[in-house]
Structures are given as C-alpha cells and as structure tokens.
Write a protein that holds these residues in place. Structure first.
Motif, PDB file in Angstrom:
ATOM      1  N   ARG A  88       0.829  -1.209   0.000  1.00  8.03           N
ATOM      2  CA  ARG A  88       0.000   0.000   0.000  1.00  8.03           C
ATOM      3  C   ARG A  88       0.867   1.264   0.000  1.00  8.03           C
ATOM      4  O   ARG A  88       0.572   2.254  -0.688  1.00  8.03           O
ATOM      5  CB  ARG A  88      -0.921  -0.018   1.216  1.00  8.03           C
ATOM      6  N   GLU A  94       0.652   4.098  -2.929  1.00  8.85           N
ATOM      7  CA  GLU A  94       0.210   5.445  -2.578  1.00  8.85           C
ATOM      8  C   GLU A  94       1.301   6.475  -2.851  1.00  8.85           C
ATOM      9  O   GLU A  94       1.027   7.602  -3.316  1.00  8.85           O
ATOM     10  CB  GLU A  94      -0.225   5.485  -1.111  1.00  8.85           C
ATOM     11  N   TYR A 153      -5.468   1.527  -6.413  1.00  6.98           N
ATOM     12  CA  TYR A 153      -5.731   0.101  -6.158  1.00  6.98           C
ATOM     13  C   TYR A 153      -7.018  -0.001  -5.351  1.00  6.98           C
ATOM     14  O   TYR A 153      -7.422   0.936  -4.645  1.00  6.98           O
ATOM     15  CB  TYR A 153      -4.575  -0.566  -5.398  1.00  6.98           C
TER      16      TYR A 153
END
Length: 734
Positions: free
Chosen positions: A155, A159, A165
């Motif tokens: 993640r 990001e 996503y």
C-alpha cells in the motif's frame, strides 16, 4: 553452580534454510559476546499426538539455573500445538529474560524484520524499473502480523507513486500453494482482471502462481510479472528464477541476540557489522540475472539433506545384541553426519534415563516413562564404561570442561511417547553445524532403542516362561524338572569339595489342610521354604520335590558342614512353631543320600531321596510321641535358649516326669538326634558366639556356658579341633 555464560535457544528444524541462517546469526553474535548456546530443537511435526508428546518432553530437560536467557523462534514451528505448549511452558516456568524472533501478541519482547519497508522496495522496483501500473498483491492469512506488514508495504508503494488500487487488487492467501493456484484460475477465467504484475508475500506462493499460470498458457514475465519474498533456494532453482527480497535472517538473529544480551546485562552489546537484505531481481519480473545454479552433485547433496535414508545404518543398529554394543555402533557411525572439518572438534553423547528400558503392565496397558527424565542419567562411553550425572546438569562433566564458546544441540530420544533420554551434540568454534544427516541419525537411534527395548522385553518374557517351568510357583524354589542339569552344574563347580543331597519332608500336613484349609497349607510351605533358604549360607540350591518334600543340593568340605546345616534348619523350625498347638504343628523329617558325590546321575539320586522322605512322612507319630511332643519341643527350645543351665539327662527326665530310657528313645525318635548331642551343641554354639562377639575371659565364657574352666577347654578342643583362644584369633563361627 553455573560457571559459563550460556543462552538457550528453542526452535524447530534447525537444518532448514531460513532456520539455519537464523541459528548461524545467533551463534555468530553469541560467540562474539562470549556466550555458549544450548539449542533445544523439536523436529517431529507429523501430527501424531504421541510422537509430538515425546518431542515436547524435551522441554522438561531445561534447567533454567544453567542459563542466562532464552531465545524463542516461534515461526520455525509449523504446528500450533508446539507453539502453544512452548509458550505456556516458558510463561509458567521460565524465570529468565525471553526474546522471541517473530511478530504478534506474544508473552515476551519480539524482534522482526522491517517487512514493510522491504516489501515496499519490491513493489517500487516493479513500478519504477518496469512501468507496472496494475499490481495485484497476494499476501498471507488475514490478521497474520507478517502478512499485514507486507501488505502495508504494498500500500505504501502504491500510494507514494500515486497508483490506484482497490480491495479486489488484494488477495489474502495461505503462505502456501493452494491460494496461489486458485488465483491463477481466477485470472484466466476472467473472475479477476489480469494485472501487469503480482507481488507475492513469500517465494512458495510466487513459484506456485508461476507454475499454475504456465499450465493455463500464461507466460511469465511476458504476460505478467511475478515477485516473491524471503530469498529461498527454491527461488533460484525455479524456471524462470523468481525475483525476491533476500532479507538478512542472520542479521535478524544477531539483533535478537543483542537485545537479549542487553536485557540480561543492561549493557549495550558490541554488534557485528550490519548485514543488509538485498533485492534479487531475476527473470520472473523481466530482469536479466546471472544465477549460479547448483551443479548435480550439490543438488544430490541437498536432496540427501532433506531425505537421508541409509539402510546400512538401520541394519547396524538393529543387529546390536545389547545396549553396550548399540552405543558403540552409534559412536562408530558418527561420520555419517559430521563434515570432515568437524571431526575431532565435536562431542556426541547418548544420555539415557535409568529406566529407559523399564516397562510394566498396568492391567492390560503397558506403562513406561513419558514425562520428564530420571534424576540420574546414564552415559555410556565409547569404551563401554558407564557413568551417571544429574539430569539437572543437562550435560555430563566431560562436556563442561570446554572453555571457548560452543554450541550444544539437545534432541529428544523417544519412540512415540516412550521417553528414552536425549542426545547431545556439542561443536566448538563453528556455526555451520546442524544438518538432516544428524536428525536422521537420531531418528535411527530412536528406532534402534525401541527395537532393543522390545527385544529385551521378549527375552525377559521367555526367561520368565523358562523360570515358570523350572521353579515352583508357590514357593519360588526350583522344582525337580531340571534337577539332573543342576546336579551336573554343581558337580562341575564342586572342585575340591563333594556333593551332598539332603531331603526334608513335613508330615501331618494333610491333617492341617483338613483342619484349616488350603491357605494355611500354602502358608506353611512358603514359611518352610523361606526358613530353608535363609539357613543355606554357601550357595546351596533349594528344590521343592513333592507336595511337602524339599531338597538341598550343595558342596561340602566335611561331614560336619552337612550336619550343621541340618541342625540349623531343625532349630529354626522348632522356633518357628514352638507356640503352635500340637494339632497345627507339622513334623519335620530329614534324610541323606549316602555317598552322594560318587553318583553320576542326578535323577537316580533324587528318586532315592524322595523314596526315603515318603517313607518317613508316611510313618505316623506313636501315641507316646504325640502325648509328649509339645513338652519335648519346649524342652529343646529351652536347651538352645539357656545353654548355661544344668541340662543333665536326669534333670530333663524330672522336668518331663518320665524315665531316662523312655526319654532317650522318644527324644531321638522325635528330633533325629540325642538330647546329649543337643545339649553339647547348644553350649558350644553359645561359646563360639561369645568368643567372637565379646571380650569376656575364657573363665567367664565357661561359666556362661555351664562349664568349669578345665572341662570347657578340653571339650572345646575335642569338638571344634582348636582351642578357644585359637578360635577367637582366627576361627569363624560355623
């Protein structure tokens, strides 16, 4: 008292690649800090409760007073039951600092990789180096700490680079092959959109996904790029080789050792140079790499590491006829697990419980040691010498003499839950130590000990069956089934002496049985058997020859020895039943086979003696003997109890109110000896006892035996063959 600094390590399968790297890191840092290491490794995780109980028992060996701290490696165990058992054990019994290499809500401080940052680096590699936009993440089980940390790294990278996503781009897996295979199906059947790349949270899932996609016609990396994590050997061997992050398991373990050291001492640890993890970019993500593949010989060796089978080793162990032979064979075969450079720098021992081979039946259930270890352990050295040491010490004294830091491996010896003991392998100055060869070697020892234990039990059973055939069940004496064999053996042992065979029989037993029943009958026979055994002092053999007939077979150097034995039994017999009523008192008879030593056939001798005994027991007491038996028995007991009294025949006749001639006849008829002989023997026996056990003068001893001094000296010399003084200086009581 503990003299060396040591830490304990609790882990499983120390030979596995990643586990081995952790152990090496622990040892490197521990040695640098001046610590030795005791490794308690549980290896069998086959799901069998009894086998796993046998492994878990190794924890009971740990003596925390011999250690300074504990490193616990929970992720090396596949079985949750092991982890639960170990953690409960440490929480309840360990007073030392404990550090775990892992994540999660454990009972102690933990050390782990920075998975999040390392996993983020892999994802950034796919985005920056290969331009991937749609990246799918296959992580471990939902809620698992490691799985969530690696997902967080995914993640972070997405990001940071501004890539979108959704939850559909994340799949929780199992750190194994099955979920990866399902994911390949979902990509190919259209359930999920095929991504540009898939980042997997470990190498096993990455390899399984590659293979499953290839089976469905999807090529890697041309159609989809795949990466793994952990840096395992399998990632190198796979085609195509898997891009992975080779995290530093050595450094992780070094950090854990330093953390434990600082917890123990409160002093900052001097750390070894930091070893960083590296991203290994290979063909599965589209990178070109030069992979040094193991050659065929190395691959064969790797297979042996995991699957060592050596039928010759099994044959060697199973052919050992006894424990000493078995132990010697194990020492001779240690080359099977030692590398050449280790020979001479190792110490291997098998430590057995004192009751390792002791089993018993509790009803229909066979019981044996399953928990803990005996207070004293048995160590059999290479030359067969046995020594013992306290189990609380854990290792024998000869291993404690090592001065430099070393590593000692402890493995449980057991067959299922039958505890035998444990093995010790101590290696000095090395970190590349534990391998599957050694583990297999220990497994073969387990099987060999169980086989030897079973073999011993069968031999014991066969021997007991043999004893049941040659021994009387009630009294435990030999029966006459093998009398001829015992006769021959006694003849061979006789040397300068000659054989003698005495028989005893109890008459009146059937009358007692009719009056009191079979239990009293049996009790009388057992009592006489014990009495006869206790009177035999020169390794004579006792037999029960008939219902109430008994033999004594022995070796004599003079006829006096035989007569002394007969008299000793007769006296003890009278004492046994002196307070028993006439109705319940058996009568003792004896017989002797003349010229016993000249007979070659033991069967002939036994038949002759048994015939004499049956004749004696069949002749009933006369009316006169029955009438005076109690009085005669009491008189005889007094003669031996009070030898100093005036036991003249006239005094004895007055005591019983009968004539001398009648007294002589019934006394000899009842006891087989004359009253005069009994009086003389009682006085001499008492004199001998006083000579050997007191410092009384000869005059005082003569008075205590009812003699005047000169009469005592003459009689003693005549009957014993030496003067009282000579007897006191060098004689022995007969």
């Amino acid at each position: 008292m503990k003299q060396h600094r040591r830490i304990g390590v609790i882990m499983a399968k120390a030979y596995r690649d990643l586990n081995h790297l952790q152990l090496c890191g622990i040892l490197e840092q521990a040695y640098a800090l001046g610590y030795s290491v005791y490794v308690f490794t549980l290896t069998a995780e086959n799901g069998d409760p009894r086998t796993m109980a046998g492994e878990e028992n190794l924890l009971n060996l740990i003596n925390f007073s011999e250690l300074d701290g504990i490193l616990y490696l929970p992720y090396t165990f596949s079985a949750d039951t092991y982890r639960t058992c170990i953690e409960q054990f440490l929480q309840q019994r360990c007073p030392l600092p404990v550090v775990a290499i892992g994540l999660g809500n454990l009972f102690c401080p933990t050390i782990w990789h920075d998975d999040r940052a390392e996993f983020r680096e892999i994802v950034r590699h796919l985005i920056i180096e290969h331009g991937c936009q749609r990246i799918h993440c296959l992580t471990g089980p939902e809620g698992d700490n490691v799985a969530e940390q690696r997902l967080a790294g995914y993640r972070d990278a997405m990001e940071e680079t501004g890539l979108h996503y959704t939850q559909k781009d994340i799949t929780y897996g199992d750190f194994w092959m099955y979920r990866a295979q399902m994911l390949a199906k979902e990509f190919t059947d259209g359930t999920l959109t095929m991504p540009d790349a898939v980042v997997c949270a470990n190498d096993i899932m990455a390899i399984s996904l590659c293979d499953a996609l290839a089976e469905r016609g999807i090529s890697v990396p041309e159609q989809v790029r795949i990466t793994g994590y952990d840096g395992t050997l399998e990632s190198i061997l796979h085609v195509p080789p898997i891009t992975t992050f080779s995290t530093s398991w050595r450094q992780l373990a070094r950090n854990a050792m330093c953390f434990l050291y600082e917890t123990i001492t409160g002093i900052p640890a001097q750390r070894l140079p930091v070893e960083q993890g590296i991203l290994s970019a290979r063909e599965s993500c589209g990178c070109q790499s030069t992979v040094n593949r193991p050659n065929a010989q190395q691959l064969d060796y790797q297979r042996l590491e995991d699957n060592m089978t050596d039928c010759n080793l099994s044959t060697q162990f199973l052919n050992a006829g006894n424990l000493s032979s078995f132990i010697q064979k194990t020492y001779n075969m240690t080359y099977l697990f030692l590398k050449p450079e280790q020979c001479g720098n190792e110490q291997f021992n098998i430590c057995l419980c004192e009751d390792w081979d002791r089993t018993q039946m509790d009803g229909e259930i066979q019981t044996y040691r399953t928990t803990g270890y005996s207070d004293q352990m048995i160590l059999i050295n290479y030359d067969g010498r046995r020594t013992t040491f306290p189990s609380s010490q854990m290792v024998p004294d000869n291993a404690l003499a090592v001065q430099q830091p070393s590593v000692t491996f402890f493995n449980a010896l057991h067959f299922q839950d039958h505890c035998f003991g444990y093995t010790i392998l101590m290696l000095r100055g090395m970190v590349d130590t534990f391998n599957p060869h050694y583990l297999h070697f220990c497994h073969e020892i387990n099987i060999g000990l169980e086989f030897l234990s079973t073999q011993n039990a069968l031999q014991s059973l066969a021997y007991r069956r043999y004893l049941s055939q040659i021994r009387d069940e009630l009294t435990g004496l030999y029966n006459t089934a093998n009398f001829a064999q015992q006769w021959a053996e006694q003849q061979n042992k006789a040397q300068q002496g000659t054989l003698f065979l005495i028989g005893f029989t109890l008459s009146g037993m059937h009358r007692i049985k009719e009056t009191c029943g079979s239990l009293v009958w049996d009790r009388y026979l057992v009592e006489f058997s014990d009495l006869m055994r206790n009177c035999c002092r020169n390794q004579e053999q006792c037999f029960r020859a008939d219902e109430s007939a008994f033999f004594i077979l022995g070796t004599q150097h003079s006829e006096e020895e035989q007569q002394t034995l007969i008299q000793r039994i007769a006296v003890q017999f009278e004492k046994q039943y002196q307070n028993t009523s006439h109705v319940l008192r058996p009568r003792l008879h004896h017989a002797i086979v003349p010229d016993c030593g000249a007979l070659e056939d033991g069967t002939q001798a036994s038949e002759l003696l048994l015939e004499q005994l049956r004749s004696l027991s069949s002749s009933p007491l006369s009316f006169s003997e029955q009438m005076h038996y109690d009085d005669l028995a009491a008189l005889r007991s007094e003669i031996y109890q009070f030898p100093e009294r005036d036991w003249s025949i006239a005094a004895c006749c007055r005591k019983l109110s009968i004539s001398p001639s009648y007294f002589h006849r019934i006394y000899r008829s009842t006891f087989g000896v004359s009253c005069t002989q009994d009086i003389l023997k009682s006085k001499l026996d008492h004199a001998k006892k006083l000579l050997l056990s007191t410092t009384d003068t000869l005059q005082i001893i003569a008075q205590k035996c009812g003699y005047d001094y000169s009469h005592f000296m003459r009689t003693f010399k005549k009957e014993v063959g030496m003067t009282p003084t000579e007897y006191r200086r060098g004689g022995k009581e007969v």
